[in-house]
Enzyme design. Structure first.
Site, mmCIF file in Angstrom:
data_model
loop_
_atom_site.group_PDB
_atom_site.id
_atom_site.type_symbol
_atom_site.label_atom_id
_atom_site.label_comp_id
_atom_site.label_asym_id
_atom_site.label_seq_id
_atom_site.Cartn_x
_atom_site.Cartn_y
_atom_site.Cartn_z
ATOM 1 N N LYS A 114 58.230 23.178 80.746
ATOM 2 C CA LYS A 114 57.579 21.952 80.262
ATOM 3 C C LYS A 114 58.537 21.049 79.493
ATOM 4 O O LYS A 114 58.294 19.847 79.385
ATOM 5 C CB LYS A 114 56.375 22.309 79.416
ATOM 6 C CG LYS A 114 55.293 22.984 80.220
ATOM 7 C CD LYS A 114 54.073 23.150 79.365
ATOM 8 C CE LYS A 114 53.031 23.950 80.098
ATOM 9 N NZ LYS A 114 51.818 24.066 79.309
ATOM 10 N N HIS B 195 40.928 15.264 79.294
ATOM 11 C CA HIS B 195 41.964 15.741 80.214
ATOM 12 C C HIS B 195 41.659 15.096 81.565
ATOM 13 O O HIS B 195 40.634 15.383 82.184
ATOM 14 C CB HIS B 195 41.904 17.269 80.311
ATOM 15 C CG HIS B 195 42.801 17.850 81.378
ATOM 16 N ND1 HIS B 195 43.807 18.742 81.103
ATOM 17 C CD2 HIS B 195 42.836 17.665 82.722
ATOM 18 C CE1 HIS B 195 44.421 19.072 82.234
ATOM 19 N NE2 HIS B 195 43.849 18.432 83.228
ATOM 20 N N HIS C 87 41.334 25.919 75.968
ATOM 21 C CA HIS C 87 42.277 25.139 76.783
ATOM 22 C C HIS C 87 42.208 25.492 78.264
ATOM 23 O O HIS C 87 43.142 25.233 79.016
ATOM 24 C CB HIS C 87 43.720 25.302 76.291
ATOM 25 C CG HIS C 87 43.890 25.001 74.837
ATOM 26 N ND1 HIS C 87 43.501 23.805 74.279
ATOM 27 C CD2 HIS C 87 44.384 25.735 73.827
ATOM 28 C CE1 HIS C 87 43.757 23.824 72.986
ATOM 29 N NE2 HIS C 87 44.282 24.984 72.677
ATOM 30 N N GLU D 174 48.937 16.163 85.102
ATOM 31 C CA GLU D 174 47.919 16.378 84.074
ATOM 32 C C GLU D 174 48.226 15.454 82.899
ATOM 33 O O GLU D 174 49.341 15.472 82.367
ATOM 34 C CB GLU D 174 47.908 17.835 83.618
ATOM 35 C CG GLU D 174 47.458 18.789 84.716
ATOM 36 C CD GLU D 174 47.035 20.155 84.211
ATOM 37 O OE1 GLU D 174 46.238 20.806 84.885
ATOM 38 O OE2 GLU D 174 47.520 20.585 83.132
ATOM 39 N N ARG E 292 51.371 22.800 92.814
ATOM 40 C CA ARG E 292 50.620 23.672 93.741
ATOM 41 C C ARG E 292 49.245 23.057 93.964
ATOM 42 O O ARG E 292 48.897 22.072 93.330
ATOM 43 C CB ARG E 292 50.426 25.051 93.108
ATOM 44 C CG ARG E 292 49.786 24.894 91.722
ATOM 45 C CD ARG E 292 49.351 26.175 91.096
ATOM 46 N NE ARG E 292 49.177 26.030 89.664
ATOM 47 C CZ ARG E 292 48.104 25.557 89.061
ATOM 48 N NH1 ARG E 292 47.078 25.147 89.780
ATOM 49 N NH2 ARG E 292 48.032 25.457 87.737
ATOM 50 N N ARG F 111 33.098 26.377 87.649
ATOM 51 C CA ARG F 111 33.840 27.632 87.855
ATOM 52 C C ARG F 111 32.926 28.771 87.422
ATOM 53 O O ARG F 111 32.559 28.867 86.247
ATOM 54 C CB ARG F 111 35.105 27.657 86.999
ATOM 55 C CG ARG F 111 36.108 26.601 87.374
ATOM 56 C CD ARG F 111 37.421 26.853 86.659
ATOM 57 N NE ARG F 111 38.368 25.794 86.915
ATOM 58 C CZ ARG F 111 39.683 25.925 86.763
ATOM 59 N NH1 ARG F 111 40.196 27.081 86.356
ATOM 60 N NH2 ARG F 111 40.480 24.910 87.012
HETATM 61 P P1 ADP Z 1 48.613 25.051 80.106
HETATM 62 O O1 ADP Z 1 49.766 24.888 81.026
HETATM 63 O O2 ADP Z 1 48.673 26.284 79.294
HETATM 64 O O3 ADP Z 1 47.293 24.844 80.795
HETATM 65 P P2 ADP Z 1 48.592 22.273 79.141
HETATM 66 O O4 ADP Z 1 49.763 21.611 78.564
HETATM 67 O O5 ADP Z 1 48.207 21.916 80.534
HETATM 68 O O6 ADP Z 1 48.755 23.858 79.029
HETATM 69 O O7 ADP Z 1 47.335 22.017 78.203
HETATM 70 C C1 ADP Z 1 46.082 22.677 78.380
HETATM 71 C C2 ADP Z 1 45.021 22.013 77.522
HETATM 72 O O8 ADP Z 1 45.399 22.086 76.120
HETATM 73 C C3 ADP Z 1 44.852 20.511 77.763
HETATM 74 O O9 ADP Z 1 43.998 20.249 78.854
HETATM 75 C C4 ADP Z 1 44.259 20.072 76.452
HETATM 76 O O10 ADP Z 1 42.900 20.434 76.365
HETATM 77 C C5 ADP Z 1 45.025 20.909 75.447
HETATM 78 N N1 ADP Z 1 46.231 20.190 74.973
HETATM 79 C C6 ADP Z 1 47.495 20.285 75.480
HETATM 80 N N2 ADP Z 1 48.350 19.466 74.820
HETATM 81 C C7 ADP Z 1 47.623 18.842 73.881
HETATM 82 C C8 ADP Z 1 47.932 17.858 72.854
HETATM 83 N N3 ADP Z 1 49.167 17.385 72.678
HETATM 84 N N4 ADP Z 1 46.924 17.434 72.054
HETATM 85 C C9 ADP Z 1 45.659 17.908 72.208
HETATM 86 N N5 ADP Z 1 45.316 18.829 73.135
HETATM 87 C C10 ADP Z 1 46.268 19.309 73.958
#
Ligand code: ADP
Length: 447
Positions: free
Chosen positions: A116, A208, A235, A275, A291, A337
């Site tokens: 990331k 999201h 999350h 995302e 993916r 889901r």
């Molecule tokens: P993963 O790869 O573990 O799924 P992500 O970066 O896609 O992690 O984030 C998953 C979820 O976590 C997001 O959909 C959101 O709900 C929360 N999240 C991630 N980054 C932030 C942020 N900077 N501020 C608030 N919520 C966040």
């Protein structure tokens, strides 16, 4: 030319891929662990090969066993689905080295987006707006304190190799930094074998919203609009809908243009998801998934295109069969889901499905590998079914979902069916006015 596809996965996504292959007149090879001998993907594929014991590390993650299955069966392509080896750049590379087609992006992009920190750097260069945060990985506590102060509290420490909502820790104020730093790093180390972390501002009430992109090897790139995946627990996505109830057409058009341009510049191939977090009319990139996503069916429902078939087409070197002007968003789709979990404690459970009845009717789609008498093994992810509905508008989709949830019978194990039934009756859901925090707050209140 692809003639035979080995599916390096199980469950509903393996079925989804088998169906796409059948429509394309391709033969299919299922791989399975010993506990999955009677699984539906094994029954529906043309051929099957047992690749190891139940433990995923010895079967569905066992690269050598999967490659020998491809060799003995004469498969010429491998579709990894989602999870398991789907975002393993090494696997994609080895598949290619063996003269097989990996149905997915180039390994360099899997690797760049899988980290990331490097994904943030790449996206920044491509002009994609990021969540304000650190420029790269955070070296030590001293740097963390400095950058956190610049970015502003609350902050979120995130694992560079993170996934599945793990390896994230919030620090509300400077005094929380040390503990969050230690916890995030140790969780990252034990979960992903890499304790590299970075920092983002912790947005207060975002949604999201993710965008589905597709590219072929001739530089053609299209987008299929967005999915709203704000209904989350820990999350992790619980229910998704498309289009987002929060987005205006100009907002979709503006950000999509920026993303399509970036994907072109990247020289990306295949399906990819951007995302983003969306707050007060602004988008912020969080990660790119290289993916097919669990929630891809809602995009298929509102656009009428088969994304898995398109993945196979572009992987075999064909041009995208779809032009941007042909992609029109029509109606509304929602996906629930359904997990084999206690709907109150969310503790996963396994066991035999002794009675199974699926809902039906216009606009109802079930992506699931369940059947009456099937024994859900305890060894894998708890996602056992996806109930997808389509309506000519959001109101109709919700109505259809309500009826479908009432009809759906999965007896013998605990499932989250009743949780969805509860969610869709809530005012906040009905109005579409929810953010990523809403579901957890709702669950806390109803504890
Ligand atoms: P993963 O790869 O573990 O799924 P992500 O970066 O896609 O992690 O984030 C998953 C979820 O976590 C997001 O959909 C959101 O709900 C929360 N999240 C991630 N980054 C932030 C942020 N900077 N501020 C608030 N919520 C966040």
């Amino acid at each position: 030319m692809i003639k035979k596809v080995l599916i390096a996965n199980r469950g509903e996504i393996a079925l989804r891929i088998i169906r796409a292959c059948k429509e394309l007149n391709l033969r299919t090879v299922a791989v399975h662990s010993t506990v999955d001998s009677n699984a539906m993907h094994v029954r529906l594929a043309n051929e099957s090969v047992c690749i190891g014991p139940p433990s995923a590390s010895k079967s569905y993650l066992n690269i050598a066993a999967i490659l020998s299955a491809a060799e003995v069966s004469g498969a010429d392509a491998i579709h990894p689905g989602y999870g398991f080896l789907s975002e393993n750049a090494k696997f994609a590379e080895i598949v290619n080295e063996h003269g097989l087609i990996f149905i997915g992006p180039k390994s360099e992009h899997i690797s760049e987006m899988g980290d990331k920190v490097s994904a943030r750097t790449a996206m920044q260069k491509l002009g994609i707006p990021l969540v304000p945060g650190s420029d790269g990985a955070i070296k030590d506590l001293k740097e963390l304190k400095k950058v956190a102060k610049e970015v502003g509290f609350p902050i979120l420490i995130k694992a560079a190799s993170g996934g599945g909502g793990k390896g994230m820790k919030v620090a509300e104020r400077p005094a929380d930094l040390e503990e969050a730093w230690n916890l995030a790093r140790s969780e990252a180390k034990s979960g992903f074998g890499d304790d590299t972390v970075y920092l983002e501002r912790y947005l207060a009430n975002p949604r999201h919203i993710e965008f589905q992109l597709f590219a072929d090897s001739y530089g053609n790139v299209v987008h299929f609009g967005e999915r709203d995946c704000s209904l989350q627990r820990r999350h992790q996505k619980v229910l998704e809908e498309a289009p987002s109830p929060a987005l205006k057409k100009e907002e979709r058009d503006n950000i999509s243009k920026i993303i399509v341009k970036a994907v072109k510049k990247l020289g990306y191939l295949g399906a990819g998801t951007f995302e983003m977090l969306y707050e007060n009319g602004e988008f912020f990139f969080i990660e790119m998934n290289t993916r097919i996503q669990v929630e891809h069916p809602i995009t298929e429902m509102i656009t009428g295109f088969d994304l898995v078939k398109e993945q196979i087409n572009v992987a075999s070197g064909k041009k995208l069969s779809i032009k941007q002007k042909d992609i029109n968003i029509k109606g509304h789709s929602i996906e629930c889901r359904i997990n084999s979990e206690d709907p109150n404690t969310f503790i996963p459970n396994a066991g035999t499905i002794n009675n199974y009845h699926t809902p039906g009717g216009l606009g109802i789609r079930i992506d699931s590998a369940l059947y009456s008498g099937y024994k859900v093994p305890p060894n894998y992810d708890s996602l056992i079914s996806k109930l997808i509905v389509y309506g000519k508008n959001r109101e109709e989709a919700i109505l259809k979902l309500k009826i479908a949830l009432e009809e759906y019978v999965i007896d013998g194990i605990d499932t989250t069916l009743s949780l969805h039934d509860k969610i869709i009756r809530e005012e906040k859901f009905i109005t579409g006015d929810y953010d990523i925090r809403w579901l957890e707050n709702f669950l806390d209140i109803n504890d």
